[in-house]
Design a protein around this motif. Structure first.
Motif, mmCIF file in Angstrom:
data_model
loop_
_atom_site.group_PDB
_atom_site.id
_atom_site.type_symbol
_atom_site.label_atom_id
_atom_site.label_comp_id
_atom_site.label_asym_id
_atom_site.label_seq_id
_atom_site.Cartn_x
_atom_site.Cartn_y
_atom_site.Cartn_z
ATOM 1 N N GLU A 71 45.138 17.850 -3.263
ATOM 2 C CA GLU A 71 43.715 17.351 -4.345
ATOM 3 C C GLU A 71 42.877 18.518 -4.116
ATOM 4 N N GLY A 72 42.546 19.086 -5.272
ATOM 5 C CA GLY A 72 41.535 20.209 -5.327
ATOM 6 C C GLY A 72 42.194 21.492 -4.813
ATOM 7 N N ALA A 73 43.232 21.687 -4.372
ATOM 8 C CA ALA A 73 43.915 22.950 -3.657
ATOM 9 C C ALA A 73 44.468 23.587 -5.185
ATOM 10 N N VAL A 74 43.585 24.467 -5.860
ATOM 11 C CA VAL A 74 43.925 24.942 -6.894
ATOM 12 C C VAL A 74 44.985 26.097 -6.814
ATOM 13 N N ASN A 75 44.966 26.703 -5.633
ATOM 14 C CA ASN A 75 45.909 27.881 -5.383
ATOM 15 C C ASN A 75 47.226 27.324 -5.163
ATOM 16 N N SER A 184 38.785 12.394 -0.945
ATOM 17 C CA SER A 184 39.337 11.113 -1.788
ATOM 18 C C SER A 184 38.303 10.191 -2.628
ATOM 19 N N ILE A 185 36.803 10.487 -2.247
ATOM 20 C CA ILE A 185 35.928 9.674 -3.002
ATOM 21 C C ILE A 185 35.965 10.075 -4.562
ATOM 22 N N TRP A 186 36.539 11.240 -4.905
ATOM 23 C CA TRP A 186 36.699 11.477 -6.424
ATOM 24 C C TRP A 186 37.825 11.107 -7.164
ATOM 25 N N TYR A 187 38.484 10.251 -6.430
ATOM 26 C CA TYR A 187 39.766 9.834 -7.156
ATOM 27 C C TYR A 187 40.024 8.431 -7.143
ATOM 28 N N ARG A 188 40.030 8.017 -8.269
ATOM 29 C CA ARG A 188 40.640 6.305 -8.507
ATOM 30 C C ARG A 188 41.980 6.045 -8.932
ATOM 31 N N MET A 189 42.562 5.498 -7.840
ATOM 32 C CA MET A 189 44.257 5.349 -8.255
ATOM 33 C C MET A 189 44.550 4.107 -7.640
ATOM 34 N N PRO A 190 45.834 3.611 -8.045
ATOM 35 C CA PRO A 190 46.497 4.185 -9.350
ATOM 36 C C PRO A 190 45.734 3.849 -10.513
ATOM 37 N N ARG A 191 45.959 4.849 -11.452
ATOM 38 C CA ARG A 191 45.011 4.779 -12.849
ATOM 39 C C ARG A 191 46.263 5.399 -13.770
ATOM 40 N N GLY A 192 46.177 4.525 -15.097
ATOM 41 C CA GLY A 192 46.932 5.189 -16.119
ATOM 42 C C GLY A 192 46.495 6.245 -17.123
#
Length: 232
Positions: A71-75, A184-192
């Motif tokens: 998550e967020g690991a752009v590289n 993890s606060i920035w993620y809502r899961m599972p979502r479609g």
């Protein structure tokens, strides 16, 4: 009957369902190719937005393997596409969500057979729709496994499937840019994903991997979207 070369895969939603959905900056989800499928290529992604008459920044990232733990690991991702996309004015006075078709990728997403990939797609405003999970809510009882306590290690709930691909419910990403979405606060899961991916089902003429791809089919016109709101 010959199966069309260009395919569209996504969830199906009714107009009334769309109007009640929540909004996000982006979507992140796993997609898996079937072991029986040749290599495929994704050429375009369609999203749904509540915006109108505005120009947004967009970005599409890809990595082989799941997004969980990255998550967020752009590289750890490759940028597939980025640029500006304009949301047109609504066709009707009613404030219904409308499709947002990203520009066709100049360099398509290349997927080998029998593999899992993570796709991240975002825009610069919190305007994209995401769907609640089709999975029943977890009970409040005691957890029965480490995975249930810590969360899954990859996406498991199927949103849509075809002979070539399985598209999973992933997560709505509520931060922008992706670099800021490490917690993890920035993620809502599972979502479609509300929208669809458009792909070529056999661009390498039977080859299972892009490394073994000696010849490709010429590009063709895009197919229609998997879902279009009914006229009001």
């Amino acid at each position: 009957t010959v199966k069309p070369y260009e395919q569209s895969l996504g969830g199906s939603f009714l107009p009334g369902e769309l109007s009640s959905m929540s909004r996000t900056y982006g979507h992140i989800f796993d997609v898996a190719t079937a072991a029986s499928s040749p290599a495929v290529s994704i050429h375009q992604i369609e999203l749904y937005t509540v915006s109108q008459n505005v120009t947004l920044l967009y970005e599409v990232l890809l990595r082989k393997g799941t997004w969980h733990g990255k998550e967020g690991a752009v590289n750890r991702y490759a940028r597939v596409a980025a640029g500006n996309v304009t949301v047109p004015p609504r066709r009707h006075a009613k404030r219904e969500p409308q499709p947002l078709l990203l520009p066709r990728f100049a360099d398509p997403i290349r997927l080998d057979s029998d593999a899992r990939y993570a796709v991240y797609v975002t825009v610069s405003e919190k305007t994209l729709l995401y769907a609640p999970s089709s999975m029943p809510p977890m009970s409040d009882g005691p957890v029965s496994s480490i995975e249930e306590l810590e969360g899954p290690t990859e996406d498991t709930v199927v949103l849509a499937t075809s002979d070539e691909l399985t598209l999973y419910e992933g997560a709505a990403v509520l931060a922008y840019p992706f670099l800021d979405a490490r917690e993890s606060i920035w993620y809502r899961m599972p979502r479609g994903l509300v929208g669809s991916i458009r792909y070529h089902r056999d661009p390498c003429l039977g080859a299972a991997t892009w490394e073994g791809c000696g010849e490709t089919r010429p590009p063709s016109a895009a197919v229609g979207p998997a879902y279009r709101p009914a006229p009001s």
